[in-house]
Scaffold this motif. Structure first.
Motif, PDB file in Angstrom:
ATOM      1  N   UNK A  76       0.782  -1.235   0.000  1.00 43.23           N
ATOM      2  CA  UNK A  76       0.000   0.000   0.000  1.00 43.23           C
ATOM      3  C   UNK A  76       0.814   1.286   0.000  1.00 43.23           C
ATOM      4  N   UNK A  77       1.253   1.669  -1.178  1.00 44.73           N
ATOM      5  CA  UNK A  77       2.058   2.878  -1.308  1.00 44.73           C
ATOM      6  C   UNK A  77       1.257   4.159  -1.129  1.00 44.73           C
ATOM      7  N   UNK A  78       0.022   4.000  -0.686  1.00 48.67           N
ATOM      8  CA  UNK A  78      -0.798   5.170  -0.406  1.00 48.67           C
ATOM      9  C   UNK A  78      -0.451   5.736   0.969  1.00 48.67           C
ATOM     10  N   UNK A  83       5.106   5.237   1.046  1.00 48.64           N
ATOM     11  CA  UNK A  83       5.259   6.192  -0.050  1.00 48.64           C
ATOM     12  C   UNK A  83       6.590   6.916   0.059  1.00 48.64           C
ATOM     13  N   UNK A 104       2.945  -2.781  -6.195  1.00 42.49           N
ATOM     14  CA  UNK A 104       2.324  -2.351  -4.947  1.00 42.49           C
ATOM     15  C   UNK A 104       1.246  -3.355  -4.577  1.00 42.49           C
TER      16      UNK A 104
END
Lengths: 337, 337
Positions: A76-78, A83, A104
């Motif tokens: 989860x690169x959110x 990130x 991802x």
DNA sequence: CTCAGGGTTGTTAGCGTTAACAAAGAAGTG
DNA sequence: CACTTCTTTGTTAACGCTAACAACCCTGAG
């Protein structure tokens, strides 16, 4: 555009003909081979310039067996942490002359990690960085007999590959000791999910600090990193009269805790002190501004590439473990009892 | 591991020998060519399985001239918006069978965008998505005679390439109309940097709503998306007696505004109503929970890949412009006068 | 029985680059 | 001056795959 143009892109042979040399000489010029007469070199460079030639990296990769591409697997690169880490990785990799290909994942189970690694290996990446903050991911990594050099970020104790991580234990300890130093009798904890190594490290640091000071160790409240889970923990805490200090395992949950406290009329820091973790850009502007533990995600990303590139170019298989220290960031959410 | 192993990876010829066919037949099986006897097919598949063969995608790319890799150029993927968009792009691309190679820029000037595009083109990507929210980036894109199919995200009016974006104008209008409908005489605005198309769109929507209602249009306060700039704008606004409603161009700045108001004793929403933009995960837990305009970044990312893949596979060069509508998210930071 | 036509498989020739070796010229050495 | 050695360049052969074409087998129509 240019679909009917017909003129294919120039290749090395075209440059060679233009410069009146063999294609191998062109190759030598491009690869900075020392034994090329400087006059020849300039002639080749002029031809390259004139034709607008660009070397075909795919063909190069085929014969050299190096794609100069690194793979990144992340969860989860959110989220701010992943990130920022991936950002650091990307910057460092590009600076080192590598491309970066990203996968991802939505969920990190063994199968997911395995698929991601296979996928990247198929693509021919030279090395892989796995941002594996969960125990399951770290284990998946440990089990995998992968043929590509790999570095784990936040990978915990997994022994097979080099690891770069932030010292979560020290972070938890710093937060707790700060609160104790302000005169609080004990410190409550809103922890992250149990599958996360980072969560465990923070819990351990918190517990160690309390035990060393001979204080009671309350049962930690469970969270899942989300503001909502922090909010719910905060509502529980607000209803307990004896709570004066809380260490929350990340800033987002701390926001939820602050919100719950505000709703319940529990003033921070007058009645309860709160410490977060991460130092996201927002936390300075929470109400009140959040005292927290800063993780240098960017540094973690950069270091992981340094280690990986060393592995790729040096080849020494040091079973490294690089630990980045967290730093304490005092703000206004904590006060003396 | 395996450095002294000596056994090189199996190639198509090895599979062919194992299955007693020609390498071309193996290729046909892998590419689902219809004219292969099913018995032969299974024999080949068994051989593949037995040898653990994996096709070399680099060699394939060399001959097919397609790498099945898409490039993404983005500005600061640490920010929630770009991070979410890139996440959506990555998920959609992988689902469509493409790899994703990312370049994350620190600053977006023409040279930076040009370099990034060249860099990706060198790598042999089949297509590129440029997350270009700044005017300078959009212009750089418009100028570039690039040989690779490209889609712009948030690229504004730039006419050369298809664009996928959120309707910023409508977003600004929705926020403003909501505040007017609550009985506020006029609405103040904390805007984003003037180079950003998104900022311009929101300003325009805000202005249009005010003008249509025949209200005074105050001078917008300048911000740079950061919580700090919002905080500073908030301090200015707090000192003005006639301010009852503020539309802030993103949630992070809105957090800063809320913080400044809290410090100055300006109660939200009792004395001033505040609306943000983006709906970041934190905004629900601000104090008070923030009324905002939600952008579906994920959908934007997915759509951009759909358009790009259509461009790659269909080949029709429709000069598309796909607009994703924003949605209004009411919470507790706004109230009737 | 012959021949067209389709299904199935094999052979050959690239894709654009680097690696390995060969060859020719320049320069140094006894 | 012959001989080695180094520098510079060219030639040929991979790298592992797909495309194009050729060849073979089988079926069915005349």
């Amino acid at each position: 555009m240019g679909s009917t143009l017909g003129r294919r892109l120039p290749v090395m042979a075209d440059v060679a003909k233009e410069a009146g040399v063999s294609h191998q000489t062109v190759s030598r010029v491009l690869n900075d081979h020392p034994n090329v007469r400087s006059e020849t070199r300039t002639r080749v460079l002029e031809a390259i310039d004139k034709l607008g030639y660009r070397r075909n990296l795919v063909a190069r990769a085929l014969v050299t067996r190096h794609s100069r591409t690194l793979g990144v697997v992340s969860f989860d690169t959110t989220l701010y942490g992943p990130a920022s880490t991936v950002y650091g990785i990307e910057q460092a990799a590009r600076a080192a002359g590598y491309f970066v290909s990203i996968v991802s994942l939505k969920s990190i189970d063994r199968a997911g990690v395995r698929d991601a690694l296979d996928y990247l290996a198929d693509q021919g990446v030279d090395g892989i960085v796995v941002v594996a903050p969960q125990r399951s991911a770290a284990q998946a990594l440990a089990d995998l007999p992968l043929g590509v050099p790999t570095v784990a970020v936040e990978g915990g104790e997994a022994g097979e590959v080099p690891v770069v991580c932030v010292d979560q234990f020290t972070g938890g300890r710093l937060a707790t000791e700060h609160l104790l130093s302000l005169g609080h009798e004990t410190v409550w904890h809103v922890r992250g999910p149990s599958d996360w190594l980072e969560a465990e490290g923070r819990v351990a640091g918190w517990r160690a600090a309390l035990e060393r000071a001979g204080r009671e160790v309350p049962r930690p409240l469970a969270g899942d990193w989300s503001p909502r889970s922090g909010y719910e923990a905060g509502r529980s805490l607000a209803s307990m009269k004896n709570v004066t200090a809380v260490f929350v395992a990340n800033d987002q949950m701390a926001l939820g805790v602050l919100r719950a406290f505000t709703e319940q009329g529990v003033r921070v820091p007058e009645r309860v002190s709160v410490v977060g973790f991460d130092d996201i850009p927002e936390s300075e502007f929470f109400s009140p501004p959040l005292t927290t533990i800063r993780q240098d995600f960017d540094a973690v990303g950069r270091h992981s590439i340094e280690v990986l590139v060393r592995l790729l170019e040096g080849g020494t298989e040091e079973r490294e473990r690089l630990v980045v220290p967290p730093t304490f960031v005092p703000r206004l959410s904590t006060a003396r009892v």
